[in-house]
Scaffold this active site. Structure first.
Site, PDB file in Angstrom:
ATOM      1  N   TYR A 297      15.316  -8.642  14.807  1.00  0.00           N
ATOM      2  CA  TYR A 297      14.671  -8.189  14.187  1.00  0.00           C
ATOM      3  C   TYR A 297      15.930  -9.423  11.967  1.00  0.00           C
ATOM      4  CZ  TYR A 297      14.594  -5.405   9.511  1.00  0.00           C
ATOM      5  OH  TYR A 297      14.498  -5.043   8.730  1.00  0.00           O
TER       6      TYR A 297
ATOM      7  N   LYS B 217      13.944 -11.040   9.472  1.00  0.00           N
ATOM      8  CA  LYS B 217      14.549 -11.121   7.968  1.00  0.00           C
ATOM      9  C   LYS B 217      15.278 -12.179   7.442  1.00  0.00           C
ATOM     10  CE  LYS B 217      13.797  -8.207   6.270  1.00  0.00           C
ATOM     11  NZ  LYS B 217      12.762  -7.798   5.614  1.00  0.00           N
TER      12      LYS B 217
ATOM     13  N   ILE C 216       8.365   0.474  -0.739  1.00  0.00           N
ATOM     14  CA  ILE C 216       8.728  -0.652  -1.957  1.00  0.00           C
ATOM     15  C   ILE C 216       8.004  -1.144  -2.708  1.00  0.00           C
ATOM     16  CG2 ILE C 216      10.060  -2.043  -2.233  1.00  0.00           C
ATOM     17  CD1 ILE C 216      12.111  -1.071  -0.550  1.00  0.00           C
TER      18      ILE C 216
ATOM     19  N   SER D 212       0.869  -1.802  -0.288  1.00  0.00           N
ATOM     20  CA  SER D 212      -0.368   0.024  -0.037  1.00  0.00           C
ATOM     21  C   SER D 212       0.743   1.470  -0.321  1.00  0.00           C
ATOM     22  CB  SER D 212      -1.367   0.093   1.109  1.00  0.00           C
ATOM     23  OG  SER D 212      -0.454  -0.447   2.441  1.00  0.00           O
ATOM     24  N   ARG D 213       2.292   1.192   0.158  1.00  0.00           N
ATOM     25  CA  ARG D 213       3.304   2.562  -0.078  1.00  0.00           C
ATOM     26  C   ARG D 213       4.295   1.778   0.018  1.00  0.00           C
ATOM     27  NH1 ARG D 213       1.203   1.520   5.092  1.00  0.00           N
ATOM     28  NH2 ARG D 213       0.078   2.378   5.216  1.00  0.00           N
TER      29      ARG D 213
END
Length: 276
Positions: free
Chosen positions: A165, A169, A19, A16-17
């Site tokens: 994190y 990832k 990248i 929705s935004r």
């Protein structure tokens, strides 16, 4: 083999935004069908745009958009989005695992619910969305899975920086390597893509560095153009890569990257996470 994305159907988490939307808009210029899974149905003062705003932009760019309001943590949402994609467009050609949660807290400061959120959205979401798309990708011509995740850099600098994190990832990147091996005989390409520099997104503006980092960042279009090159390549020839945006572009003969600077004329950029 390089084909365009006309009438190709892409199922994307997030989008929705940032990248994800940039990748969707680049595909829309070819006339692609984009199915977006995102939660932002109402305007949020902290974020730019909603899933419906993104759908309008995709349509204006020449594509067809199908917004699915939901959470990639929900198996029902994923199943519904895949079913809607097949019902409306007849199949699925590409799966883009774009949704991700960023929290750079250290181990002691990272709250359990934030740890769980990152694992559920980043690694589990990648696995489950790809799992749901896979039966249809097997039937597609030149099918691709593209995941926005980094190379596996096992130096202590990155392993110790933000363990929660990093695990989330790297889990996405391990999915890429696993999918590439598992689906090789089916001709489904699985690759990851990561930016060499920070990218001017809401996450960078609000969490990772603010205005100073934005000034040393590149525009989202560099990731979109690199993604386009990957998604239009022969799926049986390019798979299992943990790729960097500027490397993909340079390999394709793009040597002048100055136009991607967020601030015109910038020559010194902030290197992104996980890259030395």
């Amino acid at each position: 083999m390089n084909t365009d994305l006309n009438n190709k159907t892409i199922v994307m988490s997030g989008g929705s935004r940032g990248i994800g939307l940039a990748i969707a808009l680049r595909a829309a210029r070819d006339g692609a069908n984009i199915v977006l899974i995102a939660k932002t149905a109402q305007p949020d003062p902290r974020l730019n745009g909603t899933i419906f705003d993104a759908a309008e932009q995709i349509e204006a760019a020449g594509g067809k958009a199908l917004p699915v309001v939901g959470d990639v943590r929900s198996d029902d949402t994923i199943a519904g989005a895949v079913r809607a994609a097949v019902d409306r467009f007849g199949g699925i050609d590409i799966c883009v695992n774009n949704a991700s949660v960023l929290d750079l807290s250290g181990t002691v400061d990272l709250q359990p619910k934030r740890y769980d959120l990152m694992q559920d959205v980043n690694t589990r979401g990648t696995f489950m969305l790809t799992r749901a798309c896979a039966p249809y990708l097997k039937q597609a011509v030149n099918p691709h899975v593209l995941t926005l995740s980094p190379p596996l850099n096992l130096t202590p600098r990155w392993l110790g920086a933000h363990v929660g994190y990093t695990i989330a990832k790297y889990g996405m990147s391990l999915c890429t390597l696993g999918f590439a091996a598992e689906f090789a005989e089916d001709g489904i390409a699985a690759n990851s893509l990561w930016p060499r520099t920070t990218i001017a997104t809401d996450a960078v503006a609000n969490i990772h560095g603010g205005a100073q980092t934005l000034a040393r960042s590149r525009r989202t279009e560099i990731m979109a153009d690199a993604a386009y090159l990957i998604l239009t390549s022969a799926s049986r020839e390019r798979t299992g890569g943990l790729l960097i945006d500027e490397d993909v572009l340079r390999e394709a003969g793009v040597t002048d990257l100055s136009g991607y600077a967020f601030v015109e004329g910038t020559t010194e950029f902030e290197t992104d996470l996980f890259l030395d």
